[in-house]
Enzyme design. Structure first.
Site, PDB file in Angstrom:
ATOM      1  N   ASP A  16       1.143  -1.115  -0.319  1.00 35.88           N
ATOM      2  CA  ASP A  16       0.047  -0.500  -0.120  1.00 35.88           C
ATOM      3  C   ASP A  16       0.704   1.366  -0.192  1.00 35.88           C
ATOM      4  O   ASP A  16       1.847   1.087   0.535  1.00 35.88           O
ATOM      5  CB  ASP A  16      -0.883   0.291   1.798  1.00 35.88           C
ATOM      6  N   HIS A  49       2.693   3.850  -8.824  1.00 34.55           N
ATOM      7  CA  HIS A  49       2.542   1.652  -9.177  1.00 34.55           C
ATOM      8  C   HIS A  49       3.324   1.719 -10.336  1.00 34.55           C
ATOM      9  O   HIS A  49       3.958  -0.106  -9.661  1.00 34.55           O
ATOM     10  CB  HIS A  49       1.037   2.031 -10.189  1.00 34.55           C
ATOM     11  N   LEU A  63      11.803 -19.877  -5.200  1.00 29.77           N
ATOM     12  CA  LEU A  63      10.799 -18.987  -4.408  1.00 29.77           C
ATOM     13  C   LEU A  63       9.490 -19.132  -5.356  1.00 29.77           C
ATOM     14  O   LEU A  63       9.546 -19.252  -6.586  1.00 29.77           O
ATOM     15  CB  LEU A  63      11.295 -17.711  -4.199  1.00 29.77           C
TER      16      LEU A  63
HETATM   17  C1  FPP Z   1      -1.923  -0.267  -3.494  1.00 30.37           C
HETATM   18  O1  FPP Z   1      -1.446   1.436  -3.096  1.00 30.37           O
HETATM   19  C2  FPP Z   1      -1.534  -0.972  -4.741  1.00 30.37           C
HETATM   20  C3  FPP Z   1      -2.089  -1.292  -4.885  1.00 30.37           C
HETATM   21  C4  FPP Z   1      -4.485  -0.901  -5.069  1.00 30.37           C
HETATM   22  C5  FPP Z   1      -1.572  -1.599  -6.423  1.00 30.37           C
HETATM   23  C6  FPP Z   1      -0.058  -2.544  -6.266  1.00 30.37           C
HETATM   24  C7  FPP Z   1       0.707  -2.685  -7.504  1.00 30.37           C
HETATM   25  C8  FPP Z   1       1.841  -2.500  -6.647  1.00 30.37           C
HETATM   26  C9  FPP Z   1       2.449  -2.626  -6.292  1.00 30.37           C
HETATM   27  C10 FPP Z   1       2.636  -2.588  -8.687  1.00 30.37           C
HETATM   28  C11 FPP Z   1       2.865  -4.267  -9.299  1.00 30.37           C
HETATM   29  C12 FPP Z   1       1.509  -4.630  -9.488  1.00 30.37           C
HETATM   30  C13 FPP Z   1       1.583  -5.215 -10.853  1.00 30.37           C
HETATM   31  C14 FPP Z   1       0.424  -4.521 -11.552  1.00 30.37           C
HETATM   32  C15 FPP Z   1       2.454  -5.825 -11.974  1.00 30.37           C
HETATM   33  P1  FPP Z   1      -2.228   2.922  -3.089  1.00 30.37           P
HETATM   34  O2  FPP Z   1      -3.063   2.720  -4.745  1.00 30.37           O
HETATM   35  O3  FPP Z   1      -4.065   2.710  -2.142  1.00 30.37           O
HETATM   36  O4  FPP Z   1      -1.775   3.883  -2.380  1.00 30.37           O
HETATM   37  P2  FPP Z   1      -2.740   4.555  -1.595  1.00 30.37           P
HETATM   38  O5  FPP Z   1      -3.164   4.111  -0.423  1.00 30.37           O
HETATM   39  O6  FPP Z   1      -1.310   5.860  -1.208  1.00 30.37           O
HETATM   40  O7  FPP Z   1      -3.353   5.873  -2.505  1.00 30.37           O
END
Ligand code: FPP
Length: 247
Positions: free
Chosen positions: A17, A34, A128
């Site tokens: 997150d 992302h 892994l």
């Molecule tokens: C949550 O952060 C994150 C996600 C919903 C996506 C997680 C994806 C990645 C780490 C990239 C890897 C994924 C792929 C597609 C290969 P948020 O966007 O909710 O963050 P915020 O709480 O700061 O808004």
């Protein structure tokens, strides 16, 4: 001060997150966060390999993430396909076996094909197990497992449900990490996290580096895992997850 021995968790699960906040702080679009999150994820996979973690499971797209703005949803789909095209060869060379966990029938044919290709290319690897939970939700998993048993005419027990889960190919996570300062599970591993040790990090996911992982593992190593027993019953050695009760 006495220091306890480091215990490497067999299975680490992560709610990644904070990508959006990382981007907002830099006046960048959310998708830039992302993208940075993918780099952080690759770094984390390497760190898990180097530390001898056997299973890494990450929450990359939740059943609820469809409710985000359409450009973010399509951006995440594109990012997944691009990341796989760029990274699977390296992961393969490192002995990583990729599994996608989630409802893939709701994904486009292009995304589904990319998932199958990555899984097939890495199928023989054993260093892994890397579970990418994509269009995944803990509630979805429990419901699909129950549905599977009903359609086979099997009784629903803890053991049978456990075996029908989308994550049945790995033991339950020992350590569940969530970055980004939020103190909740958000529909991740609802069934499997029953006895996971929880670690909440204030780092945003793109900032979660080797040192942050080491800190989580060090704290995990100090936890006494009792699985319902008393402290007196548990000796000072690492305690494996309990054997599931037969039906
Ligand atoms: C949550 O952060 C994150 C996600 C919903 C996506 C997680 C994806 C990645 C780490 C990239 C890897 C994924 C792929 C597609 C290969 P948020 O966007 O909710 O963050 P915020 O709480 O700061 O808004």
């Amino acid at each position: 001060m006495a220091t306890s021995a480091l215990i490497i968790p067999y299975h680490v699960a992560i709610v990644m997150d904070g990508n959006g906040r990382w981007a907002s702080k830099r006046f960048l679009p959310r998708i830039a966060g992302h993208k940075q999150g993918v780099d952080s994820l690759i770094r984390c996979v390497k760190a898990c390999l180097n530390r001898g973690v056997s299973v890494l499971s990450v929450f990359a797209f939740s059943s609820e993430n469809w409710n985000r703005p359409p450009e973010e949803v399509s951006g995440l789909m594109d990012l997944l396909v691009i990341a796989l095209a760029k990274q699977v060869a390296n992961l393969n060379a490192d002995g990583v076996r990729i599994h996608f966990v989630g409802n893939r029938l709701e994904l486009s044919a292009r995304v589904q094909a990319a998932l199958v290709k990555a899984e097939l290319e890495t199928v023989a690897n054993q260093r892994l197990t890397f579970n990418v939970c994509f269009n995944y939700g803990g509630r979805w998993d429990i419901a699909q497992a129950a549905q599977k048993l009903v359609s086979r005419g099997e009784a629903i027990t803890e053991l049978s449900l456990d075996g029908a889960m989308a994550l049945a190919h790995v033991p339950d996570p020992d350590l569940l990490i969530r970055t980004g300062s939020e103190l909740r599970i958000s529909n991740f591993m609802l069934w499997q996290a029953a006895y996971s040790e929880l670690h909440f990090s204030d780092k945003l996911w793109p900032e979660f580096d080797e040192a942050a992982l080491d800190e989580a593992i060090a704290i995990f190593s100090t936890r006494e895992r009792r699985f319902g027993k008393t402290s007196e019953q548990v000796n000072s050695h690492y305690v494996a997850a309990p054997v599931k009760k037969p039906a």
